[in-house]
Design a protein around this motif. Structure first.
Motif, mmCIF file in Angstrom:
data_model
loop_
_atom_site.group_PDB
_atom_site.id
_atom_site.type_symbol
_atom_site.label_atom_id
_atom_site.label_comp_id
_atom_site.label_asym_id
_atom_site.label_seq_id
_atom_site.Cartn_x
_atom_site.Cartn_y
_atom_site.Cartn_z
ATOM 1 N N SER A 172 1.111 3.208 7.942
ATOM 2 C CA SER A 172 0.641 2.065 8.729
ATOM 3 C C SER A 172 1.719 1.636 9.715
ATOM 4 O O SER A 172 1.411 1.130 10.793
ATOM 5 C CB SER A 172 0.325 0.878 7.807
ATOM 6 N N GLN B 181 -5.818 7.369 0.781
ATOM 7 C CA GLN B 181 -5.326 7.026 2.123
ATOM 8 C C GLN B 181 -6.449 7.038 3.161
ATOM 9 O O GLN B 181 -6.300 6.483 4.241
ATOM 10 C CB GLN B 181 -4.233 8.008 2.538
ATOM 11 N N VAL C 67 -4.596 -4.211 7.846
ATOM 12 C CA VAL C 67 -3.605 -3.735 6.879
ATOM 13 C C VAL C 67 -2.816 -4.959 6.427
ATOM 14 O O VAL C 67 -2.505 -5.838 7.231
ATOM 15 C CB VAL C 67 -2.689 -2.645 7.474
ATOM 16 N N THR C 68 -2.532 -5.033 5.144
ATOM 17 C CA THR C 68 -1.868 -6.219 4.609
ATOM 18 C C THR C 68 -0.372 -6.218 4.870
ATOM 19 O O THR C 68 0.260 -5.162 4.977
ATOM 20 C CB THR C 68 -2.103 -6.330 3.094
ATOM 21 N N GLN D 132 1.464 -4.280 2.299
ATOM 22 C CA GLN D 132 1.438 -2.836 2.502
ATOM 23 C C GLN D 132 2.523 -2.412 3.496
ATOM 24 O O GLN D 132 3.233 -1.440 3.280
ATOM 25 C CB GLN D 132 0.067 -2.374 2.997
ATOM 26 N N TYR E 271 5.883 -2.659 1.836
ATOM 27 C CA TYR E 271 6.027 -1.564 0.873
ATOM 28 C C TYR E 271 6.324 -0.246 1.587
ATOM 29 O O TYR E 271 7.209 0.510 1.181
ATOM 30 C CB TYR E 271 4.770 -1.422 0.016
ATOM 31 N N GLU E 272 5.584 0.048 2.640
ATOM 32 C CA GLU E 272 5.799 1.303 3.367
ATOM 33 C C GLU E 272 7.204 1.372 3.962
ATOM 34 O O GLU E 272 7.828 2.435 3.973
ATOM 35 C CB GLU E 272 4.752 1.483 4.466
ATOM 36 N N ILE F 98 0.187 -5.436 -1.491
ATOM 37 C CA ILE F 98 0.050 -3.996 -1.271
ATOM 38 C C ILE F 98 -1.417 -3.627 -1.439
ATOM 39 O O ILE F 98 -2.110 -4.149 -2.320
ATOM 40 C CB ILE F 98 0.924 -3.217 -2.280
ATOM 41 N N GLU F 99 -1.905 -2.735 -0.594
ATOM 42 C CA GLU F 99 -3.310 -2.323 -0.641
ATOM 43 C C GLU F 99 -3.648 -1.730 -2.011
ATOM 44 O O GLU F 99 -2.813 -1.075 -2.640
ATOM 45 C CB GLU F 99 -3.601 -1.301 0.459
ATOM 46 N N GLU G 272 -3.023 2.039 -2.663
ATOM 47 C CA GLU G 272 -1.659 2.576 -2.634
ATOM 48 C C GLU G 272 -1.206 2.999 -4.026
ATOM 49 O O GLU G 272 -1.462 2.302 -5.010
ATOM 50 C CB GLU G 272 -0.684 1.537 -2.077
#
Length: 145
Positions: A5, A42, A90-91, A94, A97-98, A136-137, A140
């Motif tokens: 993302s 994903q 997208v959160t 997330q 986290y990425e 987080i999504e 994930e």
């Protein structure tokens, strides 16, 4: 498969090439041109878009633009001509986290690229996405960092 993302500008050369390949695989899945990866988590956000193919093409176009900026030789013809301006949520969780996940990879794989993003806390994102409040999504696969 990891369809980041965060903006592709943060990826090292191996990461950008892998993202291009995985994005093309995702596109093939969405076009039902492959038997594998059909239920990969994903892909959920692209499958839920009103026009999944246009969404993945738009995602890949942004990856392609980063490859051009770096003078890489990605084949633009592999992503088609149908695009969208309808963004995918997208959160914040997330994205954060990425970024942690990428930093973990780069710390050993590309220390120079790591040093460029080490202090970064809120990254830019691939322009197909729109940030919303949230953790987080759910799709994930979470690792602890």
């Amino acid at each position: 498969m990891r369809l980041w993302s965060i903006h592709p500008k943060y990826l090292d050369s191996k990461g950008l090439v892998a993202l291009w390949r995985e994005g093309l695989l995702a596109r093939a899945v969405l076009q039902e041109e492959t038997k594998g990866y059909k239920n990969h988590p994903q892909l959920i956000r692209f499958k839920n878009h009103e026009n999944p193919l246009a969404a993945i093409n738009t995602y890949l176009l942004n990856v392609y633009r980063e490859s051009e900026r770096r003078s890489y030789n990605f084949n633009r013809n592999k992503i088609g001509l149908e695009f969208t301006e309808v963004r995918i949520n997208v959160t914040q969780g997330q994205i954060i986290y990425e970024l942690k996940h990428l930093k973990s990879k780069l710390k050993t794989r590309d220390p120079i690229k790591y040093s460029e993003i080490e202090k970064l806390t809120i990254p830019d994102i691939n322009p197909i996405f729109h940030i919303v409040v949230g953790d987080i999504e759910t799709w994930e696969v979470v690792k602890n960092y």
